[in-house]
Design a protein around this motif. Structure first.
Motif, PDB file in Angstrom:
ATOM      1  N   HIS A 112       0.762  -1.021  -0.021  1.00  0.00           N
ATOM      2  CA  HIS A 112      -0.199  -0.012   0.129  1.00  0.00           C
ATOM      3  C   HIS A 112       1.058   1.286   0.035  1.00  0.00           C
ATOM      4  CE1 HIS A 112      -3.862   1.969   0.420  1.00  0.00           C
ATOM      5  NE2 HIS A 112      -3.318   2.692   1.214  1.00  0.00           N
ATOM      6  N   VAL A 113       0.569   2.147  -0.862  1.00  0.00           N
ATOM      7  CA  VAL A 113       1.427   3.353  -1.090  1.00  0.00           C
ATOM      8  C   VAL A 113       0.518   4.617  -0.795  1.00  0.00           C
ATOM      9  CG1 VAL A 113       2.920   4.704  -2.686  1.00  0.00           C
ATOM     10  CG2 VAL A 113       2.986   2.114  -2.517  1.00  0.00           C
ATOM     11  N   ILE A 114       1.100   5.513  -0.170  1.00  0.00           N
ATOM     12  CA  ILE A 114       0.413   6.948  -0.080  1.00  0.00           C
ATOM     13  C   ILE A 114       1.244   7.825  -0.650  1.00  0.00           C
ATOM     14  CG2 ILE A 114      -0.348   8.675   1.681  1.00  0.00           C
ATOM     15  CD1 ILE A 114      -0.852   6.270   3.593  1.00  0.00           C
ATOM     16  N   ILE A 115       0.838   8.847  -1.516  1.00  0.00           N
ATOM     17  CA  ILE A 115       1.223   9.745  -2.252  1.00  0.00           C
ATOM     18  C   ILE A 115       0.692  11.319  -1.947  1.00  0.00           C
ATOM     19  CG2 ILE A 115       2.273  10.522  -4.344  1.00  0.00           C
ATOM     20  CD1 ILE A 115       1.888   7.686  -5.337  1.00  0.00           C
ATOM     21  N   ASN A 116       1.371  12.075  -1.420  1.00  0.00           N
ATOM     22  CA  ASN A 116       0.759  13.347  -1.106  1.00  0.00           C
ATOM     23  C   ASN A 116       1.250  14.211  -2.306  1.00  0.00           C
ATOM     24  OD1 ASN A 116      -0.254  13.011   1.297  1.00  0.00           O
ATOM     25  ND2 ASN A 116       1.780  13.001   2.236  1.00  0.00           N
ATOM     26  N   VAL A 117       0.442  15.124  -2.985  1.00  0.00           N
ATOM     27  CA  VAL A 117       0.697  15.845  -4.164  1.00  0.00           C
ATOM     28  C   VAL A 117       0.073  17.167  -4.032  1.00  0.00           C
ATOM     29  CG1 VAL A 117       1.239  13.764  -5.669  1.00  0.00           C
ATOM     30  CG2 VAL A 117      -0.948  14.793  -5.545  1.00  0.00           C
ATOM     31  N   GLN A 118       0.741  18.063  -4.724  1.00  0.00           N
ATOM     32  CA  GLN A 118       0.419  19.393  -4.893  1.00  0.00           C
ATOM     33  C   GLN A 118       0.540  20.026  -6.213  1.00  0.00           C
ATOM     34  OE1 GLN A 118       2.037  21.574  -1.867  1.00  0.00           O
ATOM     35  NE2 GLN A 118       3.879  22.100  -3.283  1.00  0.00           N
ATOM     36  N   SER A 119      -0.409  20.862  -6.571  1.00  0.00           N
ATOM     37  CA  SER A 119      -0.115  21.636  -7.841  1.00  0.00           C
ATOM     38  C   SER A 119      -1.214  22.989  -7.810  1.00  0.00           C
ATOM     39  CB  SER A 119      -0.881  20.794  -9.140  1.00  0.00           C
ATOM     40  OG  SER A 119      -0.927  21.581 -10.253  1.00  0.00           O
ATOM     41  N   LYS A 120      -0.981  23.871  -8.469  1.00  0.00           N
ATOM     42  CA  LYS A 120      -1.681  25.117  -8.631  1.00  0.00           C
ATOM     43  C   LYS A 120      -3.095  24.863  -9.477  1.00  0.00           C
ATOM     44  CE  LYS A 120       1.840  28.236  -7.979  1.00  0.00           C
ATOM     45  NZ  LYS A 120       2.723  29.556  -8.538  1.00  0.00           N
ATOM     46  N   ASP A 130      -1.415  29.054  -2.581  1.00  0.00           N
ATOM     47  CA  ASP A 130      -1.515  28.930  -3.952  1.00  0.00           C
ATOM     48  C   ASP A 130      -1.602  27.472  -4.488  1.00  0.00           C
ATOM     49  OD1 ASP A 130      -1.052  31.568  -4.402  1.00  0.00           O
ATOM     50  OD2 ASP A 130       1.165  31.475  -4.743  1.00  0.00           O
ATOM     51  N   PHE A 131      -1.577  26.389  -3.472  1.00  0.00           N
ATOM     52  CA  PHE A 131      -1.692  25.233  -4.039  1.00  0.00           C
ATOM     53  C   PHE A 131      -2.881  24.459  -3.728  1.00  0.00           C
ATOM     54  CE2 PHE A 131       2.695  26.199  -4.082  1.00  0.00           C
ATOM     55  CZ  PHE A 131       3.107  25.726  -5.230  1.00  0.00           C
ATOM     56  N   VAL A 132      -3.250  23.324  -4.510  1.00  0.00           N
ATOM     57  CA  VAL A 132      -4.529  22.543  -4.369  1.00  0.00           C
ATOM     58  C   VAL A 132      -3.568  21.497  -3.728  1.00  0.00           C
ATOM     59  CG1 VAL A 132      -6.333  21.114  -4.968  1.00  0.00           C
ATOM     60  CG2 VAL A 132      -5.770  23.590  -5.843  1.00  0.00           C
ATOM     61  N   LYS A 133      -3.891  20.596  -2.696  1.00  0.00           N
ATOM     62  CA  LYS A 133      -3.277  19.463  -2.146  1.00  0.00           C
ATOM     63  C   LYS A 133      -4.259  18.189  -2.028  1.00  0.00           C
ATOM     64  CE  LYS A 133       0.093  22.012   0.417  1.00  0.00           C
ATOM     65  NZ  LYS A 133       0.888  22.343   1.483  1.00  0.00           N
TER      66      LYS A 133
END
Length: 85
Positions: free
Chosen positions: A31-39, A70-73
């Motif tokens: 099981h993998v958990i990935i936290n990401v963000q972008s504008k 500024d970011f959506v997470k």
């Protein structure tokens, strides 16, 4: 994990940043958990779709986008496919 990172690097949009990857002890370390963000919301949706479409992760779920500055997470979770890794 090195193979996973190579596969992710091939599908991640330029405007998406990975802030954390965690390989949990759930499901025999699959099981993998990935936290990401972008504008941009669209890039996060595209990235999630590519992870599923390319078979990089199975059983994918994610949180809803949360705007912080500024970011959506978002947090994307899924299982590594047995046949690939």
């Amino acid at each position: 994990i090195p193979n996973l990172l190579v596969e992710i690097s091939n599908v991640i949009p330029q405007n998406v940043q990975i802030t954390q990857i965690e390989n949990t002890s759930d499901s025999n370390d699959r099981h993998v958990i990935i936290n990401v963000q972008s504008k941009y919301y669209d890039d996060l949706g595209y990235f999630k779709a590519k992870l599923k479409e390319e078979g990089i992760l199975n059983n994918i779920v994610s949180t809803q986008g949360e705007k912080q500055g500024d970011f959506v997470k978002i947090v994307i979770e899924g299982d590594l496919p047995w046949e690939k890794y």
